[in-house]
Scaffold this motif. Structure first.
Motif: not given
Length: 399
Positions: A154-159, A164-168, A196-200, A212-223
């Protein structure tokens, strides 16, 4: 000679009686065949006689006698030939009967075997419908019992903000989980990752055999919510991060929010997402500025020192008008969008604030004077009541 041969043939026939049924049938067939050959020879002779009779009637009369004699002699010779051929053939058949009988038996045995070996196609099809699922079940069972069934890379991309440990950990994938379960329940694991509230968004991608590859897109920081020296990220989902970030990790320019109410923050982020990036980048600071008329009024401080008063619920509708008003402002100004749209300079604002402050101070001083007057009146009243009590007590003591 013919009689001797006939006697020999009879003796052979007697001997053949002791032979098997198949040999007897074979001898009868050969005898019948010899008779047919004699009859055929006789017919040929008759045809020859008929042709000779057509040449001349005279010669036919003369030769008839000789033909009859020749015919009788031919018959005797044919009979002798047939008998001799029969005797010879019978002797040969007797010698070869044993070998032929063995060959015939072998042929019959092979035919019986081939007949038994031929299986109808319907039975083959029925057998396949049972054997194929059984074989497939056997293969699957052997795979599930083997260590390969739980092997996972298992690999994690986009963090960026997460690890990666948080995502797994959020995915809930265990080392003992079967690989096939991850393939069949991909949607379930993707939803777990999004807890996970960071993950969109999250996508679980499989590559043969065990990757297995977990492709993650995180929320942006707006303020950033600013409280003293602490800065807490506000995500594009409206979520307020509970952990402050270090000052070193802050970007050069960012939007500061001076309130931390969760509902107001979500409303602000929702309205902010509907305005242009250029206008969004021009905002420096946001704070609450409720009035008697508008409870959700906010004050936006821009990078060029302009200030905008606008209701939070109407920010996405009214704020774009600032782009049209800005060219008309010659100095830092306040654009009031609470009721309608009008502007005044910051200097005027300071004067107004000073006047308002002075007015408030005057009102507070007047209130204090009023309170002081009331206090003095109350004290004076208390003194009068006390003096009256003293006079009353003195009179009663005299009596």
């Amino acid at each position: 000679m013919s009689k001797d041969k006939k006697n020999e043939g009879k003796e052979i026939l007697e001997e053949l009686k002791e032979l098997s049924e198949w040999q007897k049938r074979n001898q009868e067939y050969l005898k019948k065949k010899a008779e047919e050959e004699a009859a055929l020879a006789e017919e040929k002779e008759k045809e020859r006689q008929a042709r000779m009779g057509e040449e001349s009637e005279k010669s036919e009369d003369q030769e008839s006698e000789t033909d009859q004699e020749d015919e009788e002699s031919a018959k005797e010779e044919s009979e002798e030939k047939v008998e001799s051929s029969e005797g010879d053939k019978e002797e040969e058949e007797i010698e070869e009967s044993g070998s032929k009988e063995g060959e015939e038996q072998d042929k019959k045995a092979t035919k019986e075997k081939t007949a038994k070996a031929k299986i109808p196609g319907l039975h083959i099809l029925r057998a396949l419908t049972i054997l194929f699922p059984s074989l497939l079940l056997l293969i699957v069972s052997a795979y599930l019992l083997s260590p390969y069934a739980t092997m996972k890379d298992i690999r994690v991309e986009g963090t960026v903000q997460t690890t990666a440990d948080d995502i797994q950990q959020a995915s809930g994938i265990q080392d003992t989980d079967y690989t096939i379960n991850l393939l069949l329940d991909k949607a379930k694991y993707e939803e777990r990752i999004k807890s996970n509230y960071w993950v969109e968004s999250a996508h679980l991608v499989y590559q043969f055999p065990t990757k297995f590859t977990i492709k993650v897109k995180e929320y942006d920081i707006v303020a950033y919510y600013v409280s003293g020296e602490n800065h807490y990220p506000i995500l594009s989902s409206g979520q307020l991060e509970t952990s402050a970030v270090s000052l070193v990790s802050l970007p050069e320019t960012y939007l500061s929010v001076l309130f931390n109410d969760s509902e107001q923050i979500k409303a602000f982020v929702s309205e902010l997402s509907q305005i242009s990036p250029e206008l969004k980048a021009a905002i420096q600071k946001v704070e609450l500025a409720p009035s008697k008329v508008t409870s959700d009024l906010i004050r936006l401080t821009m990078n060029d020192s302009d200030e905008i008063l606008v209701p939070l619920s109407e920010m996405s509708k009214k704020l774009p008008y600032y782009s049209k008003i800005k060219p008309q402002l010659s100095e830092p100004s306040v654009v009031d969008m609470e009721a309608g749209i009008y502007s005044y300079t910051v200097a005027d604002k300071l004067i107004m604030e000073a006047e308002e402050k002075a007015k408030k101070e005057a009102e507070e001083a007047e209130k204090k004077q009023e309170e002081e007057r009331k206090r003095l009146e109350e004290e004076k009243k208390k003194q009068e009541e006390e003096s009256n009590r003293n006079q009353t007590s003195q009179r009663s003591s005299r009596r």
